[in-house]
Enzyme design. Structure first.
Site, PDB file in Angstrom:
ATOM      1  N   CYS A  88       1.991 -13.305   1.507  1.00 28.17           N
ATOM      2  CA  CYS A  88       1.333 -13.909   0.341  1.00 28.17           C
ATOM      3  C   CYS A  88       2.286 -14.631  -0.602  1.00 28.17           C
ATOM      4  O   CYS A  88       2.039 -15.783  -0.983  1.00 28.17           O
ATOM      5  CB  CYS A  88       0.588 -12.836  -0.451  1.00 28.17           C
TER       6      CYS A  88
ATOM      7  N   CYS B  61       3.539  -8.884   2.547  1.00 27.30           N
ATOM      8  CA  CYS B  61       3.091  -9.709   1.422  1.00 27.30           C
ATOM      9  C   CYS B  61       4.261 -10.273   0.636  1.00 27.30           C
ATOM     10  O   CYS B  61       4.317 -11.474   0.358  1.00 27.30           O
ATOM     11  CB  CYS B  61       2.178  -8.889   0.510  1.00 27.30           C
TER      12      CYS B  61
ATOM     13  N   TYR C 112      -6.737 -18.238   8.552  1.00 32.50           N
ATOM     14  CA  TYR C 112      -6.200 -18.744   7.293  1.00 32.50           C
ATOM     15  C   TYR C 112      -4.705 -19.024   7.355  1.00 32.50           C
ATOM     16  O   TYR C 112      -4.214 -19.963   6.711  1.00 32.50           O
ATOM     17  CB  TYR C 112      -6.549 -17.793   6.142  1.00 32.50           C
ATOM     18  N   ILE C 113      -3.945 -18.250   8.142  1.00 34.05           N
ATOM     19  CA  ILE C 113      -2.504 -18.502   8.236  1.00 34.05           C
ATOM     20  C   ILE C 113      -2.240 -19.850   8.899  1.00 34.05           C
ATOM     21  O   ILE C 113      -1.422 -20.649   8.425  1.00 34.05           O
ATOM     22  CB  ILE C 113      -1.798 -17.367   9.008  1.00 34.05           C
TER      23      ILE C 113
ATOM     24  N   HIS D 136     -16.334 -27.249 -20.496  1.00 39.94           N
ATOM     25  CA  HIS D 136     -16.359 -28.673 -20.143  1.00 39.94           C
ATOM     26  C   HIS D 136     -15.102 -29.372 -20.649  1.00 39.94           C
ATOM     27  O   HIS D 136     -14.638 -29.099 -21.750  1.00 39.94           O
ATOM     28  CB  HIS D 136     -17.599 -29.319 -20.773  1.00 39.94           C
TER      29      HIS D 136
ATOM     30  N   TYR E 115      10.687  -3.536  -6.305  1.00 32.87           N
ATOM     31  CA  TYR E 115       9.973  -2.511  -5.543  1.00 32.87           C
ATOM     32  C   TYR E 115      10.814  -1.247  -5.404  1.00 32.87           C
ATOM     33  O   TYR E 115      10.304  -0.126  -5.539  1.00 32.87           O
ATOM     34  CB  TYR E 115       9.587  -3.053  -4.157  1.00 32.87           C
TER      35      TYR E 115
ATOM     36  N   LYS F 202       4.365 -17.602   0.961  1.00 35.77           N
ATOM     37  CA  LYS F 202       3.357 -18.581   1.389  1.00 35.77           C
ATOM     38  C   LYS F 202       2.832 -19.375   0.199  1.00 35.77           C
ATOM     39  O   LYS F 202       2.699 -20.602   0.250  1.00 35.77           O
ATOM     40  CB  LYS F 202       2.234 -17.846   2.116  1.00 35.77           C
TER      41      LYS F 202
ATOM     42  N   GLY G  59       0.802  -1.217   0.000  1.00 37.32           N
ATOM     43  CA  GLY G  59       0.000   0.000   0.000  1.00 37.32           C
ATOM     44  C   GLY G  59       0.831   1.261   0.000  1.00 37.32           C
ATOM     45  O   GLY G  59       0.538   2.216  -0.727  1.00 37.32           O
TER      46      GLY G  59
ATOM     47  N   GLU H  25      -3.344 -22.648   6.444  1.00 37.62           N
ATOM     48  CA  GLU H  25      -2.428 -22.792   5.314  1.00 37.62           C
ATOM     49  C   GLU H  25      -1.133 -23.466   5.731  1.00 37.62           C
ATOM     50  O   GLU H  25      -0.631 -24.355   5.023  1.00 37.62           O
ATOM     51  CB  GLU H  25      -2.147 -21.419   4.703  1.00 37.62           C
TER      52      GLU H  25
ATOM     53  N   ARG I 152      -9.399 -22.710  19.393  1.00 39.00           N
ATOM     54  CA  ARG I 152     -10.153 -22.397  20.617  1.00 39.00           C
ATOM     55  C   ARG I 152     -11.593 -22.888  20.564  1.00 39.00           C
ATOM     56  O   ARG I 152     -12.175 -23.231  21.578  1.00 39.00           O
ATOM     57  CB  ARG I 152     -10.153 -20.892  20.869  1.00 39.00           C
TER      58      ARG I 152
ATOM     59  N   ALA J  91      11.197   5.316  10.850  1.00 37.89           N
ATOM     60  CA  ALA J  91      10.686   6.686  10.957  1.00 37.89           C
ATOM     61  C   ALA J  91       9.744   6.799  12.148  1.00 37.89           C
ATOM     62  O   ALA J  91       8.923   5.904  12.381  1.00 37.89           O
ATOM     63  CB  ALA J  91       9.957   7.072   9.677  1.00 37.89           C
TER      64      ALA J  91
ATOM     65  N   GLU K 223     -17.561 -25.291 -14.280  1.00 36.06           N
ATOM     66  CA  GLU K 223     -18.869 -25.366 -14.928  1.00 36.06           C
ATOM     67  C   GLU K 223     -19.968 -25.757 -13.945  1.00 36.06           C
ATOM     68  O   GLU K 223     -21.155 -25.536 -14.208  1.00 36.06           O
ATOM     69  CB  GLU K 223     -18.836 -26.340 -16.099  1.00 36.06           C
TER      70      GLU K 223
END
Length: 486
Positions: free
Chosen positions: A75, A70, A205-206, A466, A126, A78, A41, A209, A226, A142, A471
């Site tokens: 992500c 990520c 989900y972590i 198909h 990046y 993973k 982000g 996975e 839990r 920072a 489908e």
């Protein structure tokens, strides 16, 4: 000749953008925008702002690396690990198609090395994206000094007219005796060896996975949750179906169980004794906490800038991502939004367009599709059945469970499950859910259709591809039941 012309044109474009920035920079500050956090982000918001003509700087503490969670510990690695863990079943299933493989064993260290190479490549991309956009990159922590000033590394001070906070989140660890012996998903991507008998704490989900990943690499997995079911925020049928599939694979899911204490095993180097709240004690060579994440805002000095957080420590923002401080904004996982990389990207892009592009935009967070890279995968978009009933009252429910064509040739017990939810009054499809191979890939297209207001009649009129599992979604004409209403 063409290459020379292109390079010339690029230099002219860069020069034009730079001159635009110089005109736009407020003389009182070093930057029009300074971003704290170079995750997905933060990079998107910074790059687009710079392309709009803003003078932009960005700082990242490199706790995980450029690109944030990520790219470095989320992500991307993973999904790489998930791909690798599926080879076990691929080899097993191959016999049904006439292939025989002998003595197939994984080289974990090669996996880690190849993963590190790919992540390093992405880190470089990046940084190049930012530099090419004219963004100044500071590889330093920072902290706020005041509403317009940040300190880099405790020494250098930088001022900005607007500041964007995009620091993301950080994994939580349960506060129990021996918690220092636990790892999180951050460390899981750098293990020297695959675990033999891991204990995973968590039902999200972590946790799910990594249970599949470690199991695929040969581990005997204990998953401690839990409550009774995994994936509490997902459709109940989906979570129940996946849980049953995981148990059939051999993953031990301990329901209503938590870890109360961890101690070193005096008889086995590198092993631990894990005590459960049920009183049972098991041996484990790895304890992984996957109980959720918290905003990574500690030590940012938010109070010095007048930035307020809610009771769960998420930064409060309005529709424009603006915090309680007028010139400070926040996006992504440090705010109380959907904790998904594409959401942070959308928020960063909308922020940049609104603040510097003279184009007010807001991220559309309705019907956001998502996937869980479990074994088998989950793909989902829209409302769960309880949510749909709460919103629409009466909902038509369509379900299908089947054995995929591939596994008619194998010994695998794996099955697939699909579910479609339809508003009874309008015939609009309000939820689509799947457990099965490539569910995430499949769901992206249906998500686009749902954004366009797809009805069940339109879904039924679509001719399927198909033979595919997809489908099945366009041939589910027999209603399972009506949920809600009188």
């Amino acid at each position: 000749m063409i290459g020379t012309m292109m390079r010339r044109r690029w230099r002219m474009m860069r020069s034009t953008v730079r001159s635009t920035r110089l005109k736009s920079t407020c003389g009182r500050f070093d930057y029009d925008l300074f971003t704290i956090g170079a995750g997905s982000g933060g990079v998107r918001g910074s790059r687009i702002s710079a392309q709009h003509g803003a003078k932009v700087g960005i700082a990242d503490d490199l706790d995980v690396g450029l690109g944030g969670t990520c790219v470095n510990v989320g992500c991307v690695p993973k999904k790489i690990f998930a791909y690798g863990s599926e080879i076990t079943t691929d080899v097993r299933d191959a016999t049904g198609f006439g292939w025989d493989f002998q003595n197939v064993t994984p080289d974990w260290q090669r996996l880690i090395s190849n993963k590190d190479t790919e992540i390093a490549r992405l880190n470089g991309i990046y940084e190049k994206i930012l530099v090419n956009a004219g963004v100044d990159v500071y590889k330093s922590r920072a902290e706020f000094v005041d509403q317009n000033t940040v300190s880099l590394g405790g020494s250098k001070h930088i001022t900005a007219a607007k500041i964007l906070i995009a620091v993301g989140g950080w994994p939580n660890i349960p506060d129990v005796k021996g918690k220092d012996y636990m790892i999180t998903s951050n460390e899981a991507f750098y293990l020297k060896d695959p675990p033999k008998k891991p204990v995973i704490i968590g039902s999200g989900y972590i946790a799910v996975e990594f249970a599949g990943i470690f199991h695929g690499y040969g581990a005997q997995v204990d998953l401690c949750i839990r409550k009774e079911k995994i994936l509490g925020g997902f459709d109940p049928d989906i979570s129940a179906f996946l849980q049953d599939q995981m148990v059939q694979q051999g993953i031990k899911i301990r329901t209503k169980t938590q870890v109360s204490e961890v101690v070193r095993d005096p008889e086995r180097d590198g092993w631990f004794k894990v005590k459960y709240t049920t009183g049972e004690i098991v041996s484990s060579d790895l304890i992984m906490a996957a109980i959720g994440r918290s905003p990574k805002v500690e030590g940012l000095g938010l109070e010095k800038a007048g930035v307020e957080c809610n009771e769960r420590n998420f930064i409060k923002v309005d529709r424009h991502q603006r915090t309680s401080a007028e010139n400070i904004f926040a996006i992504g996982d440090c705010t109380d939004t959907l904790q998904l990389t594409p959401v942070a990207l959308a928020e960063g892009h909308c922020f940049a367009d609104t603040q510097f592009g003279e184009n007010e935009r807001f991220p559309d967070l309705e019907d956001v599709a998502t996937a869980v890279f479990s074994h088998p995968n989950i793909g989902t978009v829209g409302l769960t059945e309880p949510q749909a009933v709460s919103k629409y009252g009466k909902v038509k429910v369509f379900k299908s469970e089947f054995r995929p064509l591939k596994h008619t040739m194998t010994s695998s017990p794996e099955r697939s499950f699909m579910k479609v939810l339809v508003d009874n009054a309008s015939d609009r499809v309000v939820g689509m859910h799947m457990v099965g191979a490539h569910a995430g890939e499949m769901m992206q297209g249906f998500a686009a259709a749902m954004k366009c207001g797809m009805t069940k009649r339109q879904l039924d009129s679509t001719i399927g591809i198909h033979p595919t599992s997809a489908e099945e979604f366009v041939t589910m004409r027999s209603m399972s039941h009506i949920s809600g209403g009188d």
